[in-house]
Design a protein around this motif. Structure first.
Motif, PDB file in Angstrom:
ATOM      1  N   ALA A 197      40.911  29.900  47.998  1.00  0.00           N
ATOM      2  CA  ALA A 197      40.459  31.204  47.506  1.00  0.00           C
ATOM      3  C   ALA A 197      40.030  32.108  48.658  1.00  0.00           C
ATOM      4  CB  ALA A 197      39.319  31.026  46.510  1.00  0.00           C
ATOM      5  N   ARG A 198      39.347  31.535  49.654  1.00  0.00           N
ATOM      6  CA  ARG A 198      38.935  32.333  50.812  1.00  0.00           C
ATOM      7  C   ARG A 198      40.151  32.843  51.580  1.00  0.00           C
ATOM      8  NH1 ARG A 198      35.728  27.842  51.740  1.00  0.00           N
ATOM      9  NH2 ARG A 198      36.850  27.387  53.686  1.00  0.00           N
ATOM     10  N   TYR A 199      41.091  31.929  51.828  1.00  0.00           N
ATOM     11  CA  TYR A 199      42.271  32.301  52.605  1.00  0.00           C
ATOM     12  C   TYR A 199      43.176  33.241  51.809  1.00  0.00           C
ATOM     13  CZ  TYR A 199      40.856  28.531  55.731  1.00  0.00           C
ATOM     14  OH  TYR A 199      40.156  27.728  56.598  1.00  0.00           O
ATOM     15  N   ARG A 200      43.238  33.034  50.491  1.00  0.00           N
ATOM     16  CA  ARG A 200      44.036  33.930  49.642  1.00  0.00           C
ATOM     17  C   ARG A 200      43.544  35.361  49.763  1.00  0.00           C
ATOM     18  NH1 ARG A 200      42.193  33.012  44.031  1.00  0.00           N
ATOM     19  NH2 ARG A 200      40.509  34.250  44.950  1.00  0.00           N
ATOM     20  N   ASP A 201      42.242  35.529  49.664  1.00  0.00           N
ATOM     21  CA  ASP A 201      41.689  36.884  49.755  1.00  0.00           C
ATOM     22  C   ASP A 201      41.924  37.478  51.132  1.00  0.00           C
ATOM     23  OD1 ASP A 201      40.864  36.509  47.171  1.00  0.00           O
ATOM     24  OD2 ASP A 201      38.768  36.081  47.681  1.00  0.00           O
ATOM     25  N   GLN A 202      41.773  36.656  52.166  1.00  0.00           N
ATOM     26  CA  GLN A 202      42.035  37.120  53.531  1.00  0.00           C
ATOM     27  C   GLN A 202      43.498  37.523  53.680  1.00  0.00           C
ATOM     28  OE1 GLN A 202      41.026  34.265  56.618  1.00  0.00           O
ATOM     29  NE2 GLN A 202      42.656  35.019  57.942  1.00  0.00           N
ATOM     30  N   PHE A 203      44.392  36.682  53.193  1.00  0.00           N
ATOM     31  CA  PHE A 203      45.826  36.954  53.289  1.00  0.00           C
ATOM     32  C   PHE A 203      46.180  38.257  52.574  1.00  0.00           C
ATOM     33  CE2 PHE A 203      50.049  36.784  51.440  1.00  0.00           C
ATOM     34  CZ  PHE A 203      50.848  36.405  52.505  1.00  0.00           C
ATOM     35  N   ARG A 204      45.651  38.439  51.396  1.00  0.00           N
ATOM     36  CA  ARG A 204      46.000  39.643  50.628  1.00  0.00           C
ATOM     37  C   ARG A 204      45.474  40.905  51.294  1.00  0.00           C
ATOM     38  NH1 ARG A 204      45.136  37.782  44.287  1.00  0.00           N
ATOM     39  NH2 ARG A 204      46.901  36.336  44.220  1.00  0.00           N
ATOM     40  N   ARG A 205      44.288  40.814  51.876  1.00  0.00           N
ATOM     41  CA  ARG A 205      43.769  41.993  52.589  1.00  0.00           C
ATOM     42  C   ARG A 205      44.664  42.351  53.768  1.00  0.00           C
ATOM     43  NH1 ARG A 205      38.801  39.303  51.963  1.00  0.00           N
ATOM     44  NH2 ARG A 205      38.914  38.543  54.106  1.00  0.00           N
ATOM     45  N   GLU A 206      45.138  41.335  54.474  1.00  0.00           N
ATOM     46  CA  GLU A 206      45.916  41.582  55.685  1.00  0.00           C
ATOM     47  C   GLU A 206      47.369  41.950  55.407  1.00  0.00           C
ATOM     48  OE1 GLU A 206      45.440  37.903  57.707  1.00  0.00           O
ATOM     49  OE2 GLU A 206      43.511  38.439  58.589  1.00  0.00           O
ATOM     50  N   ASN A 207      47.876  41.556  54.257  1.00  0.00           N
ATOM     51  CA  ASN A 207      49.301  41.676  54.017  1.00  0.00           C
ATOM     52  C   ASN A 207      49.712  42.597  52.887  1.00  0.00           C
ATOM     53  OD1 ASN A 207      50.424  39.607  55.948  1.00  0.00           O
ATOM     54  ND2 ASN A 207      48.982  38.341  54.832  1.00  0.00           N
ATOM     55  N   SER A 208      48.784  42.978  52.055  1.00  0.00           N
ATOM     56  CA  SER A 208      49.191  43.749  50.886  1.00  0.00           C
ATOM     57  C   SER A 208      49.436  45.206  51.236  1.00  0.00           C
ATOM     58  CB  SER A 208      48.130  43.652  49.783  1.00  0.00           C
ATOM     59  OG  SER A 208      46.924  44.228  50.220  1.00  0.00           O
ATOM     60  N   GLY A 209      50.323  45.812  50.480  1.00  0.00           N
ATOM     61  CA  GLY A 209      50.555  47.241  50.540  1.00  0.00           C
ATOM     62  C   GLY A 209      50.175  47.842  49.203  1.00  0.00           C
ATOM     63  N   ASP A 210      49.943  49.119  49.162  1.00  0.00           N
ATOM     64  CA  ASP A 210      49.525  49.763  47.923  1.00  0.00           C
ATOM     65  C   ASP A 210      50.709  50.118  47.030  1.00  0.00           C
ATOM     66  OD1 ASP A 210      46.895  49.652  48.762  1.00  0.00           O
ATOM     67  OD2 ASP A 210      47.040  51.568  49.814  1.00  0.00           O
ATOM     68  N   SER A 211      51.910  49.991  47.539  1.00  0.00           N
ATOM     69  CA  SER A 211      53.079  50.447  46.812  1.00  0.00           C
ATOM     70  C   SER A 211      53.701  49.341  45.975  1.00  0.00           C
ATOM     71  CB  SER A 211      54.139  50.968  47.789  1.00  0.00           C
ATOM     72  OG  SER A 211      53.622  52.018  48.572  1.00  0.00           O
ATOM     73  N   GLY A 212      54.442  49.758  44.948  1.00  0.00           N
ATOM     74  CA  GLY A 212      55.255  48.841  44.181  1.00  0.00           C
ATOM     75  C   GLY A 212      56.629  48.729  44.828  1.00  0.00           C
TER      76      GLY A 212
END
Length: 231
Positions: A197-212
């Motif tokens: 869960a910790r790494y998931r949240d870290q990964f999503r912060r670093e890798n996610s974009g706001d677009s579809g």
């Protein structure tokens, strides 16, 4: 780009634009390929946008099922599979073995105690809804597991840092470095879930974009320009 390493090669970008999967990958490529900086781009995560469209409900029996993602390297896959079959039976869990795209079912014909899933035989959204915990090697599947919110342990029984060193540096609580340590790790699934869960949240912060996905595609086409934006 999904699995491409940022290790410099003579002419890194052979096309007009290399679109990367994450902001973090963009930083790595720009650092490793300084002469190609202007030909690198990130418009958002295809995996993240796709996963957002998929239901996250568990399929029938998912709470009692583990999934092993093979690497297509028999000398690594077979010992892990043998250990995992025994661990799953001991824990009263069903086991699914998802083959790597370059893997072959014949390699596992002599084993039993699991359901074999050849690559492409089950839609991803269905596959990820049918298990609660995964065992994988360092590959692009890690991104899918984070996006689909599927806890996992990462086998690191050989030096694979050339592929994605950052995974091994950052997600150390999820690493299993010896085959014989896999069974104890699977007994401590709840601790692994917390680390995941910790790494998931870290990964999503670093890798996610706001677009579809549609916005990502439009960004690629726009960046390519009218003469290069044709499919």
């Amino acid at each position: 780009e999904a699995d491409q390493s940022d290790i410099p090669i003579p002419v890194p970008v052979f096309g007009d634009l290399l679109v990367v999967e994450s902001r973090r990958a963009l930083e790595g490529f720009r650092a490793g390929w300084p002469e190609e900086r202007e030909r690198l781009a990130f418009f958002g995560s295809f995996r993240g946008a796709a996963a957002a469209l998929q239901p996250r409900t568990l399929g029938p029996g998912a709470k009692g099922r583990w999934c092993f993602f093979t690497s297509a390297d028999a000398k690594k896959d077979v010992p892990v599979l043998k250990e995992l079959i025994a661990a799953a039976q001991s824990a009263g869990k069903d086991l699914v073995v998802k083959l790597h795209p370059r893997d072959a079912a014949v390699k596992y014909a002599r084993f039993s105690g699991f359901e074999l899933v050849p690559d492409g035989s089950v839609p991803k959204r269905d596959l990820y809804g049918t298990f609660e915990f995964a065992v994988a090697f360092n590959s692009a599947v890690i991104a899918d597991l984070f996006w689909y919110d599927k806890p996992f342990v990462l086998m690191d029984i050989e030096d694979e840092a050339y592929f994605n060193a950052k995974v091994h540096q950052d997600y150390t609580d999820l690493l299993v470095r010896r085959v014989e340590d896999l069974t104890p790790a699977m007994r401590d699934i709840e601790l692994k879930r917390a680390a995941f869960a910790r790494y998931r949240d870290q990964f999503r912060r670093e890798n996610s974009g706001d677009s579809g996905i549609a916005d990502i595609v439009r960004g690629i086409v726009t960046a390519a320009g009218p003469s290069r934006g044709r499919a």
